[in-house]
Design an enzyme around this catalytic site. Sequence first.
Site, short mmCIF file in Angstrom:
data_model
loop_
_atom_site.label_atom_id
_atom_site.label_comp_id
_atom_site.label_asym_id
_atom_site.label_seq_id
_atom_site.Cartn_x
_atom_site.Cartn_y
_atom_site.Cartn_z
N LYS A 1 1.01 -1.13 0.00
CA LYS A 1 0.10 0.07 0.04
C LYS A 1 0.87 1.39 -0.14
O LYS A 1 0.67 2.23 -0.76
CB LYS A 1 -0.83 0.16 1.45
CG LYS A 1 -2.10 -1.13 1.33
CD LYS A 1 -2.81 -0.90 2.28
CE LYS A 1 -2.18 -0.86 3.89
NZ LYS A 1 -1.66 -2.08 4.37
N ARG B 1 -9.90 0.98 8.86
CA ARG B 1 -9.60 -0.42 8.86
C ARG B 1 -10.59 -1.17 9.62
O ARG B 1 -10.29 -2.23 9.65
CB ARG B 1 -8.08 -0.16 9.72
CG ARG B 1 -7.12 -0.67 9.35
CD ARG B 1 -6.11 -0.47 10.39
NE ARG B 1 -4.50 -1.10 10.24
CZ ARG B 1 -3.62 -0.77 9.69
NH1 ARG B 1 -3.43 0.47 8.96
NH2 ARG B 1 -2.39 -1.20 9.51
N ARG C 1 11.61 -5.95 4.22
CA ARG C 1 11.57 -4.47 4.66
C ARG C 1 12.34 -4.03 5.92
O ARG C 1 13.13 -3.31 5.91
CB ARG C 1 10.02 -3.91 4.71
CG ARG C 1 9.81 -2.69 5.15
CD ARG C 1 8.55 -2.43 5.13
NE ARG C 1 7.64 -2.57 6.06
CZ ARG C 1 6.22 -2.61 6.25
NH1 ARG C 1 5.62 -2.13 5.15
NH2 ARG C 1 5.60 -3.05 7.14
N ARG D 1 10.82 -0.81 12.46
CA ARG D 1 9.45 -0.55 13.08
C ARG D 1 9.26 -1.71 14.01
O ARG D 1 9.82 -2.78 13.96
CB ARG D 1 8.44 -0.56 12.09
CG ARG D 1 7.94 0.60 11.49
CD ARG D 1 6.98 0.30 10.32
NE ARG D 1 5.77 -0.29 10.81
CZ ARG D 1 4.73 -0.51 9.88
NH1 ARG D 1 4.85 0.04 8.90
NH2 ARG D 1 3.69 -1.12 10.63
N ARG E 1 -0.96 -8.60 13.51
CA ARG E 1 -1.54 -7.29 12.73
C ARG E 1 -2.35 -8.36 11.62
O ARG E 1 -3.37 -7.80 11.15
CB ARG E 1 -0.31 -6.85 12.04
CG ARG E 1 0.19 -5.69 13.02
CD ARG E 1 1.62 -5.31 12.67
NE ARG E 1 1.69 -4.66 11.29
CZ ARG E 1 3.09 -4.78 10.73
NH1 ARG E 1 3.91 -5.14 11.25
NH2 ARG E 1 3.15 -4.04 9.59
P1 ADP Z 1 0.66 -1.99 8.32
O1 ADP Z 1 2.09 -2.06 7.51
O2 ADP Z 1 0.48 -2.91 9.26
O3 ADP Z 1 -0.51 -1.87 7.26
P2 ADP Z 1 0.50 0.74 9.20
O4 ADP Z 1 1.58 1.42 9.16
O5 ADP Z 1 -0.55 1.07 8.33
O6 ADP Z 1 0.74 -0.58 9.16
O7 ADP Z 1 0.04 0.86 10.67
C1 ADP Z 1 0.57 0.37 11.87
C2 ADP Z 1 -0.22 0.45 13.26
O8 ADP Z 1 -0.88 1.63 13.43
C3 ADP Z 1 -1.19 -0.64 13.05
O9 ADP Z 1 -1.07 -1.97 13.15
C4 ADP Z 1 -2.30 -0.22 14.05
O10 ADP Z 1 -1.94 -0.43 15.34
C5 ADP Z 1 -2.14 1.23 13.79
N1 ADP Z 1 -2.97 1.91 12.57
C6 ADP Z 1 -2.87 2.43 11.59
N2 ADP Z 1 -4.11 2.77 11.03
C7 ADP Z 1 -5.00 2.33 11.93
C8 ADP Z 1 -6.69 2.64 11.88
N3 ADP Z 1 -6.97 3.06 10.78
N4 ADP Z 1 -7.11 2.20 13.03
C9 ADP Z 1 -6.60 1.66 13.56
N5 ADP Z 1 -5.27 1.47 14.05
C10 ADP Z 1 -4.43 1.80 12.83
#
Ligand code: ADP
Length: 280
Positions: free
Chosen positions: A13, A88, A127, A139, A150
């Site tokens: 993404k 999400r 990554r 991270r 996740r």
């Molecule tokens: P990923 O690579 O898992 O898609 P992101 O960078 O998008 O990770 O998000 C990292 C973390 O931030 C998620 O695991 C969650 O804890 C939190 N997070 C991000 N966006 C949301 C959302 N829309 N709702 C709830 N938690 C979120």
Amino acid sequence: MRLILLGPPGSGKGTQAQRLVERYGIVQLSTGEMLRAAVAACTPVGLQAKDIMAAGGLVPDEIVVSIIADRIELPDAKKGFVLDGFPRTVPQAEALDELLKHKHMKLDAVVELRVNESALVQRVETRAAQMRARGEEVRVDDTPEVLTKRLASYRAQTEPLIHYYSERRKLLTVDGMMTIEEVTREINRILHAIGAAESKSSGKAGTAKRAAAGTREATKKAAGRQVKPAAKAAKGRAPAKKAAKAARRAVKRASEAVRKGAKKAPRKAAKKLTKKRAKG
Ligand code: ADP
């Protein structure tokens, strides 16, 4: 152009969002990035989100909805945006619908990146290794254990959005197992096919073209997705009702937060969470 990128962690993404930004001059709104920035800056939201994120859970809907509500108000989002990591959950999607309606904005499409789960662990490990090699901080949630959580969150709470947007005829599915270049090309191709790539205001032209092209069926076929068997669909009905009820409540809360204006909601939600924690 207003888009949502949907897909599990490691589906690409972020990479594709950046390419959409360059090509269409829109902004990338990544809740993950925003929350990481809040954690780094030790803001109240960051302090609440820190442990949840590190454990692979989801930050409360009220917090992220409020962050997005504030963010799409900013002038740079006027030209359009690509949401990466939001919504999400179904309540977040409902809240976003409400927000956009309120602002007379229309969503052009939801691009789902379909990937094999088995490839995701490898991708995330790669990554992390690349970041380490560049001397960047890895991270904290990019470990196999947290990734499993996740993925579980994605399956349980985010995957229902595929059905949600498919029902609203917004879903476009792309095979995320192709190379980065190929995925980009495919996304651009389908955005042109539905007329979203030309229409900055995302008006009726896109909708008409989308209907004519029968995009939903075509993309489903391309991704090899089967139409849900009737029995399975029926089985899912009761939880769907429950989810819809929860969503309506969340939307009400979210739109109240929007009405009351910016920063109160996260604080309120944070307070609630602190109380909850203190109790448990
Ligand atoms: P990923 O690579 O898992 O898609 P992101 O960078 O998008 O990770 O998000 C990292 C973390 O931030 C998620 O695991 C969650 O804890 C939190 N997070 C991000 N966006 C949301 C959302 N829309 N709702 C709830 N938690 C979120």
